[in-house]
Motif scaffolding. Sequence first.
Motif, short mmCIF file in Angstrom:
data_model
loop_
_atom_site.label_atom_id
_atom_site.label_comp_id
_atom_site.label_asym_id
_atom_site.label_seq_id
_atom_site.Cartn_x
_atom_site.Cartn_y
_atom_site.Cartn_z
N SER A 127 -6.39 -6.11 6.14
CA SER A 127 -5.35 -7.04 6.55
C SER A 127 -4.38 -6.43 7.55
O SER A 127 -3.71 -7.13 8.28
CB SER A 127 -4.56 -7.53 5.34
N LEU A 133 -3.06 -11.35 9.82
CA LEU A 133 -3.40 -11.08 8.42
C LEU A 133 -2.41 -10.15 7.73
O LEU A 133 -2.56 -9.86 6.55
CB LEU A 133 -4.80 -10.48 8.33
N SER A 136 -0.81 -11.16 4.48
CA SER A 136 -1.70 -10.99 3.32
C SER A 136 -1.58 -9.59 2.76
O SER A 136 -1.58 -9.41 1.54
CB SER A 136 -3.15 -11.26 3.71
#
Length: 162
Positions: A127, A133, A136
């Motif tokens: 991530s 990302l 996350s």
Amino acid sequence: RSTLFPYTTLFRSLQRIYDLSALMAWGMVLAIGMAAFLLVEPVFGPAYAASLPMILILLAGLPFFYLYYAWGSMLTIRGWFWFAPAVAGLGALVNVVLNLLLIPAYGGRGAAVATLIAYFVAGIGGSLLFAKLRLSAVNMVRSLDPLGSSRRLWRVWKDEGK
């Protein structure tokens, strides 16, 4: 809430998935760790007593393993089907390289540490590779705190009952 990341409904839902996955992993760590302490030597004999530290190191990687699979649900929702196998491949490559470096010096414990690091790379490290990302990764790291995860899930459960 921080304005650094847009905290959408999707990410709140994913936080719940990460929290539940991490709590299940910690539960497995405790159960398997206690069973290992109680059963390895009596069941397999004193020759296997030296395996206990390796088992405990590998157990420390279990939350990363669970989070990797929870993270896959977010990748599926976004349609990034290619990313999970790519990150798993990166984790495997990290594991092989670290095994080559650590096993000669540390034996089985080195192999266990290599696997632990590879689980982190595949679970959370993936991530960190892409800006889209990174939230996350923040959510997964947040879920590693069992008390915080329990509090967040308790609030959800309590609010759902109203």
